[in-house]
Design a protein around this motif. Structure first.
Motif, PDB file in Angstrom:
ATOM      1  N   CYS D 248       0.849  -1.192   0.000  1.00 16.05           N
ATOM      2  CA  CYS D 248       0.000   0.000   0.000  1.00 16.05           C
ATOM      3  C   CYS D 248       0.885   1.243   0.000  1.00 16.05           C
ATOM      4  O   CYS D 248       1.802   1.354   0.822  1.00 16.05           O
ATOM      5  CB  CYS D 248      -0.890  -0.009   1.239  1.00 16.05           C
ATOM      6  SG  CYS D 248      -1.750   1.554   1.477  1.00 16.05           S
ATOM      7  N   ASN D 250       0.198   4.072   0.996  1.00 14.70           N
ATOM      8  CA  ASN D 250      -0.135   4.938   2.130  1.00 14.70           C
ATOM      9  C   ASN D 250       0.394   4.374   3.453  1.00 14.70           C
ATOM     10  O   ASN D 250       1.111   5.042   4.175  1.00 14.70           O
ATOM     11  CB  ASN D 250      -1.652   5.124   2.193  1.00 14.70           C
ATOM     12  CG  ASN D 250      -2.069   6.131   3.235  1.00 14.70           C
ATOM     13  OD1 ASN D 250      -1.417   7.158   3.392  1.00 14.70           O
ATOM     14  ND2 ASN D 250      -3.129   5.825   3.957  1.00 14.70           N
ATOM     15  N   CYS D 251       0.055   3.101   3.739  1.00 18.63           N
ATOM     16  CA  CYS D 251       0.400   2.546   5.052  1.00 18.63           C
ATOM     17  C   CYS D 251       1.424   1.423   4.960  1.00 18.63           C
ATOM     18  O   CYS D 251       1.704   0.757   5.959  1.00 18.63           O
ATOM     19  CB  CYS D 251      -0.858   2.065   5.772  1.00 18.63           C
ATOM     20  SG  CYS D 251      -1.604   0.631   4.994  1.00 18.63           S
ATOM     21  N   ASN D 252       1.935   1.129   3.747  1.00 19.75           N
ATOM     22  CA  ASN D 252       2.949   0.093   3.560  1.00 19.75           C
ATOM     23  C   ASN D 252       2.479  -1.311   3.901  1.00 19.75           C
ATOM     24  O   ASN D 252       3.295  -2.227   4.028  1.00 19.75           O
ATOM     25  CB  ASN D 252       4.216   0.411   4.368  1.00 19.75           C
ATOM     26  CG  ASN D 252       4.963   1.572   3.755  1.00 19.75           C
ATOM     27  OD1 ASN D 252       5.008   1.677   2.527  1.00 19.75           O
ATOM     28  ND2 ASN D 252       5.512   2.440   4.581  1.00 19.75           N
ATOM     29  N   GLN D 253       1.190  -1.486   4.079  1.00 20.33           N
ATOM     30  CA  GLN D 253       0.651  -2.821   4.322  1.00 20.33           C
ATOM     31  C   GLN D 253       0.847  -3.670   3.064  1.00 20.33           C
ATOM     32  O   GLN D 253       0.623  -3.217   1.956  1.00 20.33           O
ATOM     33  CB  GLN D 253      -0.863  -2.694   4.633  1.00 20.33           C
ATOM     34  CG  GLN D 253      -1.609  -4.000   4.746  1.00 20.33           C
ATOM     35  CD  GLN D 253      -1.241  -4.766   6.002  1.00 20.33           C
ATOM     36  OE1 GLN D 253      -0.680  -4.191   6.938  1.00 20.33           O
ATOM     37  NE2 GLN D 253      -1.532  -6.050   6.022  1.00 20.33           N
ATOM     38  N   HIS D 254       1.297  -4.937   3.233  1.00 20.69           N
ATOM     39  CA  HIS D 254       1.365  -5.823   2.059  1.00 20.69           C
ATOM     40  C   HIS D 254       0.446  -7.021   2.281  1.00 20.69           C
ATOM     41  O   HIS D 254      -0.267  -7.081   3.273  1.00 20.69           O
ATOM     42  CB  HIS D 254       2.808  -6.258   1.776  1.00 20.69           C
ATOM     43  CG  HIS D 254       3.455  -6.982   2.906  1.00 20.69           C
ATOM     44  ND1 HIS D 254       3.288  -8.310   3.134  1.00 20.69           N
ATOM     45  CD2 HIS D 254       4.268  -6.526   3.897  1.00 20.69           C
ATOM     46  CE1 HIS D 254       3.975  -8.671   4.198  1.00 20.69           C
ATOM     47  NE2 HIS D 254       4.566  -7.600   4.683  1.00 20.69           N
ATOM     48  N   HIS D 256      -1.962  -7.970  -0.030  1.00 21.11           N
ATOM     49  CA  HIS D 256      -3.284  -7.699  -0.602  1.00 21.11           C
ATOM     50  C   HIS D 256      -3.663  -8.769  -1.604  1.00 21.11           C
ATOM     51  O   HIS D 256      -2.797  -9.366  -2.249  1.00 21.11           O
ATOM     52  CB  HIS D 256      -3.270  -6.326  -1.297  1.00 21.11           C
ATOM     53  CG  HIS D 256      -2.896  -5.224  -0.367  1.00 21.11           C
ATOM     54  ND1 HIS D 256      -3.742  -4.750   0.602  1.00 21.11           N
ATOM     55  CD2 HIS D 256      -1.750  -4.529  -0.223  1.00 21.11           C
ATOM     56  CE1 HIS D 256      -3.131  -3.792   1.283  1.00 21.11           C
ATOM     57  NE2 HIS D 256      -1.908  -3.642   0.798  1.00 21.11           N
ATOM     58  N   CYS D 263      -6.383  -0.630  -0.429  1.00 21.19           N
ATOM     59  CA  CYS D 263      -5.703  -1.240   0.708  1.00 21.19           C
ATOM     60  C   CYS D 263      -6.742  -1.727   1.710  1.00 21.19           C
ATOM     61  O   CYS D 263      -7.699  -1.013   2.028  1.00 21.19           O
ATOM     62  CB  CYS D 263      -4.772  -0.212   1.368  1.00 21.19           C
ATOM     63  SG  CYS D 263      -4.040  -0.798   2.904  1.00 21.19           S
ATOM     64  N   LEU D 265      -6.443  -2.106   4.773  1.00 14.88           N
ATOM     65  CA  LEU D 265      -6.336  -1.475   6.096  1.00 14.88           C
ATOM     66  C   LEU D 265      -6.741  -0.001   6.079  1.00 14.88           C
ATOM     67  O   LEU D 265      -7.543   0.432   6.891  1.00 14.88           O
ATOM     68  CB  LEU D 265      -4.902  -1.595   6.618  1.00 14.88           C
ATOM     69  CG  LEU D 265      -4.640  -2.862   7.434  1.00 14.88           C
ATOM     70  CD1 LEU D 265      -3.166  -2.992   7.748  1.00 14.88           C
ATOM     71  CD2 LEU D 265      -5.463  -2.861   8.720  1.00 14.88           C
ATOM     72  N   CYS D 266      -6.148   0.772   5.152  1.00 16.78           N
ATOM     73  CA  CYS D 266      -6.385   2.210   5.187  1.00 16.78           C
ATOM     74  C   CYS D 266      -7.254   2.698   4.020  1.00 16.78           C
ATOM     75  O   CYS D 266      -7.612   3.875   3.956  1.00 16.78           O
ATOM     76  CB  CYS D 266      -5.053   2.977   5.196  1.00 16.78           C
ATOM     77  SG  CYS D 266      -4.183   2.904   3.632  1.00 16.78           S
ATOM     78  N   ALA D 268      -6.491   3.244   0.954  1.00 16.34           N
ATOM     79  CA  ALA D 268      -5.813   3.972  -0.126  1.00 16.34           C
ATOM     80  C   ALA D 268      -5.809   3.120  -1.391  1.00 16.34           C
ATOM     81  O   ALA D 268      -5.814   1.887  -1.326  1.00 16.34           O
ATOM     82  CB  ALA D 268      -4.378   4.307   0.287  1.00 16.34           C
TER      83      ALA D 268
END
Lengths: 273, 273, 273, 273
Positions: D248, D250-254, D256, D263, D265-266, D268
């Motif tokens: 992501c 925005n929040c660097n969540q991976h 997906h 994303c 989580l956030c 984006a």
């Protein structure tokens, strides 16, 4: 490097570089000399030409050797680090271009020396590297480098198939059809799977022909795999270079990272492709 | 050009252009005549057909020559610049289509003239250029043009490998296996690396067979490189043409530049693909 | 169609369709029968098998013919339009599957009839069309259809090269090397450019070998062109199908046009890929 | 699994796994042993080497067999489920690597046993699977798996063409040119369409050569189809993996989903590629 005199610097520019017109002229003359000397070696290996023009080719060989020797000495002299040059890949190739002729003075001329002479052709790649072809080589090298592991796995599979089918053919066809040993049968299987097909060894029994047909169709289909791998990698490599060359649509800033989404200066969104 | 009379203009339309039905009919008849004349030359080269139908083919050859001569004169006559046409590539091809038959009146018929006659087939490409195939040729030509440097580098690498492996085989196998000279060994290496594999020269020793197997696998894998290069370039060429044909989603304006991001008339964002 | 009785409709379902389990069972049995009958024809053409099992294969051939005849009559009977079926491509193939055996009662068995019998294998494609493979065939057919003009131009270029190089080889090598006529030299050139390389005709002179080497490298490189064309078209075809299967991210509506940018129901933006 | 003693667990780590340095050392030694034993089998099949070093190779074969037997026993001992291991694909391959030598004590050495010995080479793939090559294999396997139906349709078309052209050549050329039966003619057609071109059977009549030329050009062009299919699938497979590895912005969540647009989580928007 500051100790080098101006002659050394000037020679370095001409011999090692490609920026001045003298440097470019030197490169073109050198390529022509290399090609001519390799052509002379090839011509000398043909019995009828060697019989008729043997003496002329001998003189020509010494002429090329002396020219390449002068070039080698000038390279050693003008190089900022002569030892480093002499031990480098191209330094050794340069040495191997002149050594055989001198060796043939001591030892009688052998076929082995001829092959070493042919290696002169490798010197062309140094010049290609200097010229504008460097990016082309780089793209190919980079695409092959990033796909070599996949190609290695592919090769292992192909070689395993070739080993098993070769052994089966050794069992099925046997010595009377030319499958005299497993290595020879494996050689046949490689000739077949790569679609070369010399025809020096061919299956004679229907079962052998059926197995050969299977191997041919496999080889015919498997060729798609390296094609696919290299195409994908070349495409990625091109995209990577395109991304690196992106220009910001707002402030015309270039030099953005490959994964950048926004201009690092003005924050405008960059094109994705 | 205003000096040309209406007959010249009319003939020009029929012979050089492809817009009227007469022009198209002329092209179709010309293609059939060219193919028939080439077929006659090929048939005449076969000993048994030449023995039986030699006279008929001779008459036919003169018929084609007279027809092509009339066509050539009409082209010269109707062309706005006869000298320019006569010196152009297709003008020379047209002349070469009729010359051999007249030359054979003076000099006895030679095999050399037969080959020149076959070059008539090149005339087909002028007609293809006129017809709707021009874009197809253009796409292929453009893809090859933008990749020729990468292909040249690839070819240099392949030819270097072929030269070195050929020389090694000359050393390993020697004359008894047919590797009588380096040029002949290099010929064998090209036959092998391109997977043609005539089998007129084949390695006999295990070491030679191992080196040959290596060369085959290399050739089998390397074929992926031109495939990859051409695929990428064709893809880029298609995308370039698609971008040039984009239509603004807002005002339906077309004719936008390839790198345009917004419609030049209403400013709406264009699709990227 | 309302006049057809329930037996006809039931038979139609089983024989022509693939939706019921009886239909699928019929298809599987038919494929096995076709393959068995083609295998029998092939076995009968082998001298030693024909000598030993000739009578059994003769009986088997009549068994297959009678079964295929019954099938043909049932197809005619159950078809809503028997005349249309009989004149269709697959109707003619079905007839050709049974005719040779009956013809051989009147005329003595000839080799020509054997080849017609082999054409039975084409019947498999009707069944493939029924099964789930229809989309796969469709993608391949569509990709080839949209690239056939480019492939035609490519083929014209290759055939022109082959014609000119073949004629040159006829001039250079001549009859003593097997290049006895231009058609035969062109045959050699096709064998070479396609990298088949039988080796039944090979160049003997250095000049001929050099020209042959040039043709091989050309063929080796040119193979990239159809690969590139088909890859691009397959990619486009896949993308087209993906676009047609897009679902609106807002209202889950599907069935959007290929070039739609917004959902036709709720106006939400669709994904581009 | 809790019943296994610490020795079993330790051995399992070394023999079956690849995480410790002992495990990696074991794998490297095993690969070298397998390659050496296959090389010994191949060398033993060569008449001259077998005559000179037959005794040494016999001793070596027993040495390899004893080492592999110890390894097999240790695998059975350390495996959490010995029965499952013994019946698995690699368990059977391991057994087949040692069995032939023991069988040769009872029955005289036969050529059949040699081929079984060669199958030892398959053991290398277990080790490749352990090593970092697993993803490379996975990408290739996945690309081939998702395109096998298209490849099957392609193969059916090619085999049908080969069957029909082979039968026609049997009719045209007949036994005097080597087309003695339909299976043999089909073998020739496969040799030709795959561009292998042994040259053991070649057409002699102009009509046969014309049909052969058609088949060659077809094979030369058709090779583009598997290339296209595999390239597209490899490209899709790579894209699928790239989508799974998206981060992501925005929040660097991976982590997906492949079809996620935002994303998890956030919220984006994620990059599409």
């Amino acid at each position: 490097m500051s100790k080098r005199n101006s002659l050394q610097k000037r020679l370095y520019q001409i011999i090692f570089e490609h920026d001045t017109w003298e440097g470019r002229a030197f490169d073109v003359i050198l390529i022509l000399l290399i090609l001519a000397s390799v052509a002379a070696v090839m011509a000398d290996s043909m019995a009828d030409i060697s019989a008729r023009f043997g003496y002329h080719l001998y003189v020509l060989e010494w002429l090329f050797t002396i020219l390449f020797t002068i070039e080698y000495i000038l390279r050693l002299y003008s190089s900022p680090n002569a030892g480093y040059y002499a031990r480098s890949f191209y330094g050794l190739i340069d040495l191997m271009a002149i050594l055989p002729t001198y060796v043939s003075l001591i030892f009688p001329e052998s076929r082995f020396l001829i092959v070493i002479r042919v290696l002169r052709v490798l010197r062309i790649f140094r010049i290609l590297k200097l010229m504008e072809y460097v990016e082309e080589i780089e793209v190919l090298r980079s695409a092959i480098q990033s796909s070599w592991r996949r190609i290695l796995v592919f090769l292992t599979i192909v070689l395993t198939v070739v080993l098993i089918v070769g052994s089966l053919m050794y069992l099925i066809e046997g010595p009377q059809a030319g499958y005299t040993s497993i290595p020879r049968s494996v050689y046949w299987a490689i000739v077949t799977v790569t679609t070369v097909g010399y025809g020096d060894i061919t299956p004679l029994t229907p079962l052998g022909q059926a197995l050969a047909a299977f191997l041919m169709i496999l080889g015919y289909g498997l060729i798609a795999v390296p094609s696919g791998i290299v195409t994908i990698e070349l495409g990625k490599e091109k995209q990577r270079r395109r991304r690196l060359n992106r220009v910001c649509p707002n402030c015309n800033q270039h030099g953005h990272d490959q994964d950048a989404r926004f201009c690092k200066l003005c924050g405008a969104e960059l094109e994705s492709a």
